[in-house]
Write a protein that holds these residues in place. Structure first.
Motif, PDB file in Angstrom:
ATOM      1  N   PRO A 204      -0.910  -3.420  -5.901  1.00 43.72           N
ATOM      2  CA  PRO A 204      -1.490  -2.252  -5.725  1.00 43.72           C
ATOM      3  C   PRO A 204      -2.445  -1.857  -6.843  1.00 43.72           C
TER       4      PRO A 204
ATOM      5  N   VAL B 196      -5.262  -2.797  -2.131  1.00 47.03           N
ATOM      6  CA  VAL B 196      -4.052  -3.700  -2.414  1.00 47.03           C
ATOM      7  C   VAL B 196      -4.797  -5.092  -2.635  1.00 47.03           C
TER       8      VAL B 196
ATOM      9  N   CYS C 145      -4.112   1.258  -8.344  1.00 45.36           N
ATOM     10  CA  CYS C 145      -4.251   2.796  -8.328  1.00 45.36           C
ATOM     11  C   CYS C 145      -5.282   3.482  -9.416  1.00 45.36           C
TER      12      CYS C 145
ATOM     13  N   PHE D  32       0.889  -1.165  -0.041  1.00 47.15           N
ATOM     14  CA  PHE D  32       0.031  -0.067  -0.050  1.00 47.15           C
ATOM     15  C   PHE D  32       0.790   1.306  -0.196  1.00 47.15           C
TER      16      PHE D  32
ATOM     17  N   GLN E 156       3.334   0.894  -3.159  1.00 51.80           N
ATOM     18  CA  GLN E 156       2.758   0.778  -4.810  1.00 51.80           C
ATOM     19  C   GLN E 156       3.442  -0.031  -5.605  1.00 51.80           C
ATOM     20  N   ARG E 157       4.140  -1.026  -5.114  1.00 50.08           N
ATOM     21  CA  ARG E 157       4.987  -2.072  -5.709  1.00 50.08           C
ATOM     22  C   ARG E 157       4.545  -3.219  -5.409  1.00 50.08           C
TER      23      ARG E 157
ATOM     24  N   ASN F 167      -2.765   8.113  -9.932  1.00 46.81           N
ATOM     25  CA  ASN F 167      -1.892   7.293  -9.269  1.00 46.81           C
ATOM     26  C   ASN F 167      -1.952   7.424  -7.812  1.00 46.81           C
ATOM     27  N   ASN F 168      -3.231   7.707  -7.574  1.00 47.07           N
ATOM     28  CA  ASN F 168      -3.668   7.760  -5.842  1.00 47.07           C
ATOM     29  C   ASN F 168      -4.192   5.974  -5.719  1.00 47.07           C
ATOM     30  N   ILE F 169      -3.638   5.570  -4.693  1.00 47.12           N
ATOM     31  CA  ILE F 169      -3.943   4.045  -4.382  1.00 47.12           C
ATOM     32  C   ILE F 169      -5.089   3.932  -3.826  1.00 47.12           C
TER      33      ILE F 169
END
Length: 253
Positions: A199, A210, A201, A164, A167-168, A205-207
């Motif tokens: 993740p 997961v 998104c 989270f 982001q990987r 690019n907002n998460i």
């Protein structure tokens, strides 16, 4: 006396119809499971065969739908939009995504973890179990699911929290270290050995969440699985955002 006779005849007729239906069911099932024709199965066995047949057909349907959806970008967009339009809830849409990846890549069990309001804690909001998971395996996975629902994970704690924050994607084949994976004991009890965490998104690019996928055998890192899962996640979120924006623009002001 006439009333009793009527009830007796009704019972006989009902039994005869039930026997006839079991015979029909057995005739349909015998070619599928090579049932020994010299042995008449008990009704409970016939029902077991029928349940297996239903699960097999359902699994094939999901697999074929997924294959068709992934056959081209146009097919995928049509398939996703059809689902999203009737499920305007991001958790339901992500749960649908998880079920597709489980079907396509043969993961036994998948999850959706999302932030819980202003607390920032991550909780299990959705899950999918592969249709071929049955019997004792199903019971173990359900226990794992129930135990997971009681958890609240504070990022960057645990695999879920790390993914989270960073982001990987992470792929683990060692689920026995509780310091790295807090559900180590629960995973051991469920015979889960590998996990793949991805993740999700939005376009900025907002998460959002997961997602995790579990296997009961050791699975080595597979770049094809990671690429497909990432691309499909992006398509799912894009379809959701597009339809949400369309509905909002059509709403009366």
């Amino acid at each position: 006396t006439s009333k009793r006779e009527h009830q007796r005849r009704h019972t006989q007729n009902s039994r005869a119809k039930l026997n006839s239906k079991f015979d029909e069911l057995l005739a349909l099932i015998q070619p599928l499971y090579n049932v020994d024709r010299r042995h008449t199965p008990h009704r409970s066995e016939v029902l077991d065969y029928a349940i297996h047949a239903y699960n097999d057909l359902t699994e094939r349907k999901i697999f074929l739908e997924t294959e068709i959806a992934l056959s081209s970008e146009k097919s995928l967009n049509t398939y996703l939009k059809s689902f999203v339009e009737s499920n305007m809830d991001i958790t339901s849409v992500l749960e649908f995504y998880v079920s597709m990846i489980c079907a396509k890549k043969q993961w036994r069990y998948g999850e959706v973890w999302r932030p819980n309001g202003s607390s920032g804690l991550l909780t299990l909001t959705g899950s999918a179990i592969h249709r071929t998971v049955m019997g004792d395996e199903l019971e173990r996975v359900r226990r794992f699911l129930a135990e997971s629902r009681s958890l609240e994970i504070r990022p960057p704690e645990d695999l879920i929290g790390r993914v989270f924050v960073t982001q990987r994607t992470e792929w683990m084949n060692d689920l026995e270290d509780a310091e790295v994976f807090v559900r180590a004991q629960s995973a051991k009890n469920a015979s889960l050995k590998s996990v793949f965490a991805l993740p999700i998104c939005d376009r900025n690019n907002n998460i959002l969440a997961v997602t995790t996928f579990f296997s009961q055998e050791l699975r080595e890192y597979d770049s094809t699985t990671v690429s497909l899962s990432s691309e499909l996640a992006e398509s799912v979120v894009h379809a959701f955002d597009e339809i949400l924006a369309s509905k909002q623009s059509q709403a009366p002001t």
